[in-house]
Design an enzyme around this catalytic site. Structure first.
Site, PDB file in Angstrom:
ATOM      1  N   HIS A  47      -6.859   3.089   4.086  1.00 30.96           N
ATOM      2  CA  HIS A  47      -6.566   3.960   5.237  1.00 30.96           C
ATOM      3  C   HIS A  47      -7.840   4.245   6.047  1.00 30.96           C
ATOM      4  CE1 HIS A  47      -2.711   4.722   3.274  1.00 30.96           C
ATOM      5  NE2 HIS A  47      -2.318   5.411   4.319  1.00 30.96           N
ATOM      6  N   THR A  89      -6.635   2.544  -4.588  1.00 31.34           N
ATOM      7  CA  THR A  89      -6.108   3.437  -5.624  1.00 31.34           C
ATOM      8  C   THR A  89      -5.161   2.671  -6.546  1.00 31.34           C
ATOM      9  OG1 THR A  89      -6.202   5.169  -3.938  1.00 31.34           O
ATOM     10  CG2 THR A  89      -5.007   5.675  -5.960  1.00 31.34           C
ATOM     11  N   CYS A 113      -4.729  -1.655  -1.502  1.00 33.20           N
ATOM     12  CA  CYS A 113      -4.910  -0.242  -1.794  1.00 33.20           C
ATOM     13  C   CYS A 113      -5.897  -0.137  -2.941  1.00 33.20           C
ATOM     14  CB  CYS A 113      -3.555   0.346  -2.196  1.00 33.20           C
ATOM     15  SG  CYS A 113      -3.653   2.047  -2.752  1.00 33.20           S
ATOM     16  N   CYS A 170     -11.006   3.159   0.592  1.00 37.87           N
ATOM     17  CA  CYS A 170      -9.565   3.380   0.750  1.00 37.87           C
ATOM     18  C   CYS A 170      -9.163   2.640   2.019  1.00 37.87           C
ATOM     19  CB  CYS A 170      -9.275   4.874   0.887  1.00 37.87           C
ATOM     20  SG  CYS A 170      -7.593   5.265   1.443  1.00 37.87           S
ATOM     21  N   TYR A 203      -0.818   7.999  -2.993  1.00 39.62           N
ATOM     22  CA  TYR A 203      -1.150   7.515  -4.341  1.00 39.62           C
ATOM     23  C   TYR A 203      -2.372   8.260  -4.898  1.00 39.62           C
ATOM     24  CZ  TYR A 203       1.760   3.229  -3.980  1.00 39.62           C
ATOM     25  OH  TYR A 203       2.785   2.316  -3.878  1.00 39.62           O
ATOM     26  N   ASP A 243       0.887  -1.165   0.000  1.00 38.21           N
ATOM     27  CA  ASP A 243       0.000   0.000   0.000  1.00 38.21           C
ATOM     28  C   ASP A 243       0.922   1.211   0.000  1.00 38.21           C
ATOM     29  OD1 ASP A 243      -2.359   1.617   0.294  1.00 38.21           O
ATOM     30  OD2 ASP A 243      -1.940   1.805   2.430  1.00 38.21           O
ATOM     31  N   SER A 244       0.347   2.384  -0.120  1.00 41.25           N
ATOM     32  CA  SER A 244       1.158   3.604  -0.082  1.00 41.25           C
ATOM     33  C   SER A 244       1.647   3.922   1.330  1.00 41.25           C
ATOM     34  CB  SER A 244       0.324   4.776  -0.603  1.00 41.25           C
ATOM     35  OG  SER A 244      -0.853   4.880   0.187  1.00 41.25           O
ATOM     36  N   GLU A 302      -2.346   8.550   7.745  1.00 39.40           N
ATOM     37  CA  GLU A 302      -0.928   8.228   7.565  1.00 39.40           C
ATOM     38  C   GLU A 302      -0.081   8.833   8.690  1.00 39.40           C
ATOM     39  OE1 GLU A 302       0.010   5.991   5.439  1.00 39.40           O
ATOM     40  OE2 GLU A 302       2.119   6.196   5.939  1.00 39.40           O
TER      41      GLU A 302
HETATM   42  N1  DGL Z   1      -4.689   3.289   0.957  1.00 41.97           N
HETATM   43  C1  DGL Z   1      -4.921   3.755  -0.356  1.00 41.97           C
HETATM   44  C2  DGL Z   1      -6.247   3.249  -0.928  1.00 41.97           C
HETATM   45  O1  DGL Z   1      -6.763   2.247  -0.500  1.00 41.97           O
HETATM   46  C3  DGL Z   1      -4.672   5.182  -0.734  1.00 41.97           C
HETATM   47  C4  DGL Z   1      -4.010   6.198   0.102  1.00 41.97           C
HETATM   48  C5  DGL Z   1      -3.216   7.169  -0.749  1.00 41.97           C
HETATM   49  O2  DGL Z   1      -3.779   8.148  -1.264  1.00 41.97           O
HETATM   50  O3  DGL Z   1      -2.039   6.906  -0.925  1.00 41.97           O
HETATM   51  O4  DGL Z   1      -6.781   3.818  -1.826  1.00 41.97           O
END
Ligand code: DGL
Length: 280
Positions: free
Chosen positions: A184, A74, A72, A182, A41, A9-10, A150
């Protein structure tokens, strides 16, 4: 050689998926890359994210991973097809849980929270066409929300202001399901549940994705991770290690569901393949 699951993941978001997987298969060996050098991301182009995802997948596969989880939304939106074309091992992706949200909604009105890149992507458009017809779907791009998580900030005035600002109108319009698009945002469940009425369900995809991983491992033969001592998730952050550790400590202090983990001091993965990069 036994199964090793590689997750990326990011940043910290995919740890919500690692936690769900740990609950199901505590002894399963898991490697986790937090691509913090490239975070967020959600504010990057699909092309950038896809190229990066290929590099990360290379690093994890070189490190011995036998199944990958793109934890993730994204990166899955931008890169899942490319990854599946490029690599032959099983790759599990994520998508906003719009389908279960629509199925569980009584009012027929649901909201999807996701990053700007996910909300603009073809994958969500396809998901809406396939599962959103007949429902009223409000898609809410949330720039900056993953950034708070984050940093380990999952409650308090800043989080509440962002969530209330986004959800006020859909709530007035009668949504009764919120799909977390997402990884996060999985850590924001308590903050979201605190500001929505009790009839509003908050739906996360971490557990279904973990179940999919277990089912794929089972169909590949055996069921690793069932017996034996609980395994620590071996994590590697492509950006600043101390910052990543501090975020995890804040999340843990806030009561987040995290797997037992260790953050590697040195890259255990092919360093050249996933070298840090500056933010653009
Ligand atoms: N955790 C990521 C997702 O599920 C994205 C977070 C980011 O913008 O990096 O989309």
């Amino acid at each position: 050689m036994g199964a090793i699951v590689g997750i990326f993941d990011s940043g910290v978001g995919g740890l919500s998926v690692a936690a769900a997987l740990h609950h199901l298969r505590p002894a399963l060996p898991v490697r986790y890359v937090a691509d913090t050098a490239f975070f967020p991301y959600g504010q990057r182009t699909s092309r950038e994210i896809a190229a990066r995802a290929v590099e990360l997948a290379h690093g994890l596969i070189d490190d011995g991973c036998t199944l990958l989880v793109v934890a993730c939304n994204t990166a899955s939106s931008a890169a899942l097809e490319t990854l599946r074309h490029t690599f032959s091992i099983p790759i599990v992706g994520m998508e906003p849980p719009l389908k279960p949200a629509v199925e569980r909604s009584r009012s027929g009105r649901v909201a999807v929270l996701a990053t700007p890149a996910t909300t603009a992507g073809d994958r969500l458009a396809r998901l809406r066409a396939n599962h959103g017809a007949g429902a009223h779907v409000t898609v809410l791009p949330m720039p900056g929300l993953a950034d708070l998580v984050e940093e380990g900030v999952v409650s308090g005035a800043r989080v509440d202001a962002v969530l209330r600002g986004a959800l006020a109108r859909p709530l007035r319009e009668g949504i009764d399901a919120v799909a977390l698009g997402c990884t996060h945002y999985g850590f924001l469940r308590a903050a979201i549940e605190a500001i929505v009425p009790r009839n509003v369900q908050v739906i996360d995809a971490a557990e279904p994705v973990a179940r999919r991983v277990v089912s794929l491992l089972g169909s590949a033969g055996g069921d690793p991770g069932v017996g034996g001592a609980p395994a620590e998730v071996l994590c590697y952050a492509t950006g600043d290690r101390a910052r990543f550790v501090a975020s995890i400590e804040r999340l843990a202090a806030a009561g987040a569901d995290l797997p037992p983990l260790r953050v590697a001091a040195h890259p255990p993965f092919t360093p050249a393949a996933i070298s840090p990069r500056s933010r653009t």
